[in-house]
Design a protein around this motif. Structure first.
Motif, PDB file in Angstrom:
ATOM      1  N   MET A  89       0.845  -1.184   0.000  1.00 26.91           N
ATOM      2  CA  MET A  89       0.000   0.000   0.000  1.00 26.91           C
ATOM      3  C   MET A  89       0.886   1.241   0.000  1.00 26.91           C
ATOM      4  N   ILE A  90       0.424   2.253  -0.726  1.00 24.24           N
ATOM      5  CA  ILE A  90       1.129   3.523  -0.820  1.00 24.24           C
ATOM      6  C   ILE A  90       0.157   4.633  -0.456  1.00 24.24           C
ATOM      7  N   ARG A  91       0.613   5.563   0.366  1.00 22.52           N
ATOM      8  CA  ARG A  91      -0.199   6.725   0.719  1.00 22.52           C
ATOM      9  C   ARG A  91       0.385   7.937   0.001  1.00 22.52           C
ATOM     10  N   TYR A  92      -0.442   8.610  -0.771  1.00 21.31           N
ATOM     11  CA  TYR A  92      -0.013   9.812  -1.470  1.00 21.31           C
ATOM     12  C   TYR A  92      -0.733  11.021  -0.909  1.00 21.31           C
ATOM     13  N   SER A  93      -0.009  12.132  -0.836  1.00 18.92           N
ATOM     14  CA  SER A  93      -0.626  13.414  -0.539  1.00 18.92           C
ATOM     15  C   SER A  93      -1.039  14.005  -1.875  1.00 18.92           C
ATOM     16  N   LEU A  94      -2.298  14.400  -1.973  1.00 18.93           N
ATOM     17  CA  LEU A  94      -2.847  14.921  -3.217  1.00 18.93           C
ATOM     18  C   LEU A  94      -3.343  16.345  -2.992  1.00 18.93           C
ATOM     19  N   ARG A  95      -3.447  17.096  -4.084  1.00 17.74           N
ATOM     20  CA  ARG A  95      -3.932  18.474  -4.014  1.00 17.74           C
ATOM     21  C   ARG A  95      -4.871  18.716  -5.181  1.00 17.74           C
ATOM     22  N   CYS A  96      -5.983  19.376  -4.896  1.00 19.46           N
ATOM     23  CA  CYS A  96      -6.884  19.719  -5.995  1.00 19.46           C
ATOM     24  C   CYS A  96      -6.406  21.024  -6.624  1.00 19.46           C
ATOM     25  N   ALA A  97      -6.497  21.098  -7.945  1.00 28.93           N
ATOM     26  CA  ALA A  97      -6.022  22.267  -8.681  1.00 28.93           C
ATOM     27  C   ALA A  97      -6.975  23.447  -8.547  1.00 28.93           C
ATOM     28  N   ASP A  98      -8.248  23.185  -8.311  1.00 31.49           N
ATOM     29  CA  ASP A  98      -9.229  24.266  -8.253  1.00 31.49           C
ATOM     30  C   ASP A  98      -9.077  25.148  -7.015  1.00 31.49           C
ATOM     31  N   ASP A  99      -8.998  24.537  -5.841  1.00 30.84           N
ATOM     32  CA  ASP A  99      -8.961  25.319  -4.604  1.00 30.84           C
ATOM     33  C   ASP A  99      -7.732  25.061  -3.741  1.00 30.84           C
ATOM     34  N   GLY A 100      -6.851  24.163  -4.159  1.00 26.84           N
ATOM     35  CA  GLY A 100      -5.625  23.900  -3.397  1.00 26.84           C
ATOM     36  C   GLY A 100      -5.824  23.068  -2.147  1.00 26.84           C
ATOM     37  N   HIS A 101      -6.967  22.395  -2.017  1.00 25.55           N
ATOM     38  CA  HIS A 101      -7.179  21.519  -0.855  1.00 25.55           C
ATOM     39  C   HIS A 101      -6.164  20.385  -0.890  1.00 25.55           C
ATOM     40  N   VAL A 102      -5.624  20.051   0.255  1.00 24.49           N
ATOM     41  CA  VAL A 102      -4.653  18.962   0.369  1.00 24.49           C
ATOM     42  C   VAL A 102      -5.311  17.821   1.134  1.00 24.49           C
ATOM     43  N   PHE A 103      -5.148  16.597   0.619  1.00 26.83           N
ATOM     44  CA  PHE A 103      -5.712  15.425   1.278  1.00 26.83           C
ATOM     45  C   PHE A 103      -4.842  14.222   0.957  1.00 26.83           C
ATOM     46  N   GLU A 104      -5.048  13.140   1.686  1.00 26.75           N
ATOM     47  CA  GLU A 104      -4.283  11.904   1.489  1.00 26.75           C
ATOM     48  C   GLU A 104      -5.212  10.807   1.004  1.00 26.75           C
ATOM     49  N   GLU A 122      -8.266   7.810 -15.407  1.00 29.17           N
ATOM     50  CA  GLU A 122      -9.718   7.671 -15.570  1.00 29.17           C
ATOM     51  C   GLU A 122     -10.481   8.875 -15.027  1.00 29.17           C
ATOM     52  N   GLY A 123      -9.792   9.765 -14.304  1.00 30.45           N
ATOM     53  CA  GLY A 123     -10.471  10.882 -13.662  1.00 30.45           C
ATOM     54  C   GLY A 123     -11.272  10.441 -12.457  1.00 30.45           C
ATOM     55  N   ALA A 124     -10.876   9.304 -11.876  1.00 35.04           N
ATOM     56  CA  ALA A 124     -11.613   8.733 -10.752  1.00 35.04           C
ATOM     57  C   ALA A 124     -11.229   9.351  -9.406  1.00 35.04           C
ATOM     58  N   LEU A 125     -10.206  10.189  -9.384  1.00 33.78           N
ATOM     59  CA  LEU A 125      -9.797  10.835  -8.139  1.00 33.78           C
ATOM     60  C   LEU A 125     -10.592  12.124  -7.974  1.00 33.78           C
ATOM     61  N   ALA A 126     -11.030  12.386  -6.754  1.00 31.80           N
ATOM     62  CA  ALA A 126     -11.795  13.605  -6.497  1.00 31.80           C
ATOM     63  C   ALA A 126     -11.435  14.170  -5.136  1.00 31.80           C
ATOM     64  N   CYS A 127     -11.387  15.477  -5.055  1.00 33.78           N
ATOM     65  CA  CYS A 127     -11.122  16.163  -3.791  1.00 33.78           C
ATOM     66  C   CYS A 127     -12.314  15.954  -2.857  1.00 33.78           C
ATOM     67  N   PRO A 128     -12.072  15.483  -1.625  1.00 31.53           N
ATOM     68  CA  PRO A 128     -13.188  15.262  -0.698  1.00 31.53           C
ATOM     69  C   PRO A 128     -13.807  16.568  -0.196  1.00 31.53           C
TER      70      PRO A 128
END
Length: 86
Positions: A1-16, A31-37
């Protein structure tokens, strides 16, 4: 398992988010299956991260004890231990 820190381009929200492996992350991203929570944006990118090091990869050597603390002095009086002097 790998944990990545992700950021949405629209508002800069950071999540894992956890992935089975790098290929799993790449497939979901393609696939565009990732979404900012927080805002639901699908414009998500992986942030730079430092690698996680396991305990077996880190060498730790404790600092040597002062001579008085290790029995180098024969019961010195308070403030008279030569190893503790500045």
């Amino acid at each position: 398992m790998i944990r990545y820190s992700l950021r949405c381009a629209d508002d800069g929200h950071v999540f894992e988010q956890w992935f089975d492996n790098y290929a799993h992350y790449e497939a979901q991203a393609a696939e565009g299956a990732l979404a900012c929570p927080s805002c639901g944006s699908s414009k998500v990118s992986k942030m730079l991260a430092a690698p996680a090091l396991g305990a077996s990869t880190i060498t730790h050597r404790p600092a040597p004890a002062p001579a008085c603390a290790s029995g180098g002095c024969a019961a010195p009086a308070a403030g008279t231990c030569p190893a503790m002097a500045d």
